[in-house]
Write a protein that holds these residues in place. Structure first.
Motif, PDB file in Angstrom:
ATOM      1  N   ILE A   1       0.832  -1.207   0.000  1.00  0.00           N
ATOM      2  CA  ILE A   1       0.000   0.000   0.000  1.00  0.00           C
ATOM      3  C   ILE A   1       0.865   1.255   0.000  1.00  0.00           C
ATOM      4  O   ILE A   1       0.549   2.236  -0.674  1.00  0.00           O
ATOM      5  CB  ILE A   1      -1.018  -0.024   1.158  1.00  0.00           C
ATOM      6  CG1 ILE A   1      -2.050  -1.118   0.872  1.00  0.00           C
ATOM      7  CG2 ILE A   1      -1.692   1.332   1.343  1.00  0.00           C
ATOM      8  CD1 ILE A   1      -3.076  -1.330   1.952  1.00  0.00           C
ATOM      9  N   ASN A   2       1.978   1.231   0.729  1.00  0.00           N
ATOM     10  CA  ASN A   2       2.901   2.378   0.688  1.00  0.00           C
ATOM     11  C   ASN A   2       3.416   2.611  -0.722  1.00  0.00           C
ATOM     12  O   ASN A   2       3.496   3.745  -1.188  1.00  0.00           O
ATOM     13  CB  ASN A   2       4.078   2.173   1.648  1.00  0.00           C
ATOM     14  CG  ASN A   2       3.739   2.579   3.056  1.00  0.00           C
ATOM     15  OD1 ASN A   2       3.046   3.550   3.269  1.00  0.00           O
ATOM     16  ND2 ASN A   2       4.232   1.822   4.005  1.00  0.00           N
ATOM     17  N   ALA A   3       3.770   1.530  -1.404  1.00  0.00           N
ATOM     18  CA  ALA A   3       4.277   1.650  -2.775  1.00  0.00           C
ATOM     19  C   ALA A   3       3.185   2.207  -3.697  1.00  0.00           C
ATOM     20  O   ALA A   3       3.454   3.080  -4.529  1.00  0.00           O
ATOM     21  CB  ALA A   3       4.760   0.292  -3.275  1.00  0.00           C
ATOM     22  N   LEU A   4       1.969   1.717  -3.527  1.00  0.00           N
ATOM     23  CA  LEU A   4       0.854   2.187  -4.342  1.00  0.00           C
ATOM     24  C   LEU A   4       0.600   3.674  -4.105  1.00  0.00           C
ATOM     25  O   LEU A   4       0.473   4.451  -5.053  1.00  0.00           O
ATOM     26  CB  LEU A   4      -0.408   1.382  -4.016  1.00  0.00           C
ATOM     27  CG  LEU A   4      -1.667   1.750  -4.779  1.00  0.00           C
ATOM     28  CD1 LEU A   4      -1.508   1.440  -6.267  1.00  0.00           C
ATOM     29  CD2 LEU A   4      -2.860   1.010  -4.212  1.00  0.00           C
ATOM     30  N   PHE A   5       0.571   4.079  -2.846  1.00  0.00           N
ATOM     31  CA  PHE A   5       0.352   5.494  -2.533  1.00  0.00           C
ATOM     32  C   PHE A   5       1.507   6.360  -3.008  1.00  0.00           C
ATOM     33  O   PHE A   5       1.307   7.520  -3.355  1.00  0.00           O
ATOM     34  CB  PHE A   5       0.127   5.691  -1.035  1.00  0.00           C
ATOM     35  CG  PHE A   5      -1.257   5.291  -0.571  1.00  0.00           C
ATOM     36  CD1 PHE A   5      -2.299   5.074  -1.458  1.00  0.00           C
ATOM     37  CD2 PHE A   5      -1.514   5.133   0.776  1.00  0.00           C
ATOM     38  CE1 PHE A   5      -3.561   4.713  -1.027  1.00  0.00           C
ATOM     39  CE2 PHE A   5      -2.782   4.773   1.230  1.00  0.00           C
ATOM     40  CZ  PHE A   5      -3.801   4.567   0.323  1.00  0.00           C
ATOM     41  N   GLY A   6       2.704   5.812  -3.035  1.00  0.00           N
ATOM     42  CA  GLY A   6       3.864   6.548  -3.526  1.00  0.00           C
ATOM     43  C   GLY A   6       3.700   6.938  -4.985  1.00  0.00           C
ATOM     44  O   GLY A   6       4.174   7.995  -5.420  1.00  0.00           O
ATOM     45  N   LEU A   7       2.993   6.116  -5.748  1.00  0.00           N
ATOM     46  CA  LEU A   7       2.749   6.406  -7.164  1.00  0.00           C
ATOM     47  C   LEU A   7       1.842   7.628  -7.345  1.00  0.00           C
ATOM     48  O   LEU A   7       1.882   8.290  -8.364  1.00  0.00           O
ATOM     49  CB  LEU A   7       2.112   5.196  -7.858  1.00  0.00           C
ATOM     50  CG  LEU A   7       2.944   3.923  -7.919  1.00  0.00           C
ATOM     51  CD1 LEU A   7       2.118   2.773  -8.514  1.00  0.00           C
ATOM     52  CD2 LEU A   7       4.213   4.147  -8.724  1.00  0.00           C
ATOM     53  N   PHE A   8       1.015   7.894  -6.337  1.00  0.00           N
ATOM     54  CA  PHE A   8       0.052   8.996  -6.438  1.00  0.00           C
ATOM     55  C   PHE A   8       0.487  10.239  -5.676  1.00  0.00           C
ATOM     56  O   PHE A   8      -0.263  11.202  -5.589  1.00  0.00           O
ATOM     57  CB  PHE A   8      -1.324   8.533  -5.939  1.00  0.00           C
ATOM     58  CG  PHE A   8      -1.907   7.434  -6.780  1.00  0.00           C
ATOM     59  CD1 PHE A   8      -2.419   7.693  -8.048  1.00  0.00           C
ATOM     60  CD2 PHE A   8      -1.916   6.131  -6.319  1.00  0.00           C
ATOM     61  CE1 PHE A   8      -2.949   6.683  -8.824  1.00  0.00           C
ATOM     62  CE2 PHE A   8      -2.446   5.106  -7.099  1.00  0.00           C
ATOM     63  CZ  PHE A   8      -2.959   5.384  -8.360  1.00  0.00           C
ATOM     64  N   GLY A   9       1.679  10.218  -5.113  1.00  0.00           N
ATOM     65  CA  GLY A   9       2.206  11.381  -4.418  1.00  0.00           C
ATOM     66  C   GLY A   9       1.505  11.726  -3.119  1.00  0.00           C
ATOM     67  O   GLY A   9       1.509  12.881  -2.685  1.00  0.00           O
ATOM     68  N   ILE A  10       0.894  10.750  -2.487  1.00  0.00           N
ATOM     69  CA  ILE A  10       0.231  10.978  -1.199  1.00  0.00           C
ATOM     70  C   ILE A  10       1.308  11.206  -0.144  1.00  0.00           C
ATOM     71  O   ILE A  10       2.323  10.512  -0.127  1.00  0.00           O
ATOM     72  CB  ILE A  10      -0.664   9.769  -0.849  1.00  0.00           C
ATOM     73  CG1 ILE A  10      -1.806   9.693  -1.870  1.00  0.00           C
ATOM     74  CG2 ILE A  10      -1.203   9.861   0.580  1.00  0.00           C
ATOM     75  CD1 ILE A  10      -2.680   8.479  -1.750  1.00  0.00           C
TER      76      ILE A  10
END
Length: 159
Positions: free
Chosen positions: A103-112
Motif C-alpha cells: 500500500i505504501n508503494a501504491l500510494f507513492g505512485l500517487f504522491g500521497i
C-alpha cells in the motif's frame, strides 16, 4: 456444548479479541509513528524493520491478554500452544508487512504524503493480519481439545 452456546461463545470471543485488538492497534500504530518521528525514513527495509518492531510489541500484548482472557478456557500454556502462537504470529507478520509495503508503494505512485500513506497502510495491514490471526488462534492455537476429546469418547461409547 450446544450449538447455541458455541455460537454465543464465538461471538463473545470475537468481541473480547476485538477489544484487546484495540490495545494492540494503539501499541502498533503508536510505536510505528514514534519510530518514524524519531527516525524519519522512506527506505523500504527500514520501514519493514519499524513495522516489524511495532507489530512484535503488539503481538506480545495480544498473547498476554488473549491467553488470559479471550481463550482462557482453552489456553493451557502448553508448549504446543506457545509454538502455535509463534507460528501464527510469523504468518500474520508476513501478511502485515506485505500489505504495509504494497500500500505504501501504491500510494507513492500517487504522491500521497508519506505520513498519511504510512498510517493508511498500517491500518489496512492491521485489519488484514488481525483477521488472519483471529482464525489461526481460534482454530489452531487455542483450539478446544477438551471438547474434541469428549466428542471422541462419546462416539466410542456409542459403538
Amino acid at each position: 456444548m450446544t450449538e447455541e452456546k458455541k455460537r454465543k461463545s464465538g461471538i463473545k470471543q470475537f468481541f473480547q479479541f476485538s477489544v484487546i485488538g484495540g490495545s494492540n492497534a494503539a501499541i502498533d500504530i503508536g510505536v510505528l509513528n514514534l519510530l518514524l518521528i524519531l527516525f524519519p525514513t522512506t527506505d523500504t527495509l527500514t520501514l519493514i524493520l519499524f513495522n516489524t518492531t511495532a507489530y512484535s510489541l503488539s503481538v506480545l500484548n495480544s498473547y498476554l491478554w488473549n491467553a488470559s482472557i479471550t481463550f482462557n478456557r482453552t489456553s493451557s500454556g502448553a508448549k504446543r500452544q506457545r509454538v502455535g502462537f509463534i507460528i501464527q504470529a510469523i504468518i500474520s507478520l508476513g501478511v502485515n508487512n506485505l500489505i504495509f509495503v504494497a500500500i505504501n508503494a501504491l500510494f507513492g505512485l500517487f504522491g500521497i504524503p508519506a505520513w498519511l500513506a504510512y498510517n493508511i497502510a498500517k491500518g489496512s495491514a492491521m485489519v488484514s493480519s488481525s483477521l488472519a490471526s483471529f482464525f489461526m488462534i481460534k482454530y489452531y492455537v487455542f483450539k478446544d481439545y477438551q471438547i474434541s476429546l469428549r466428542k471422541q469418547n462419546k462416539a466410542t461409547k456409542l459403538r
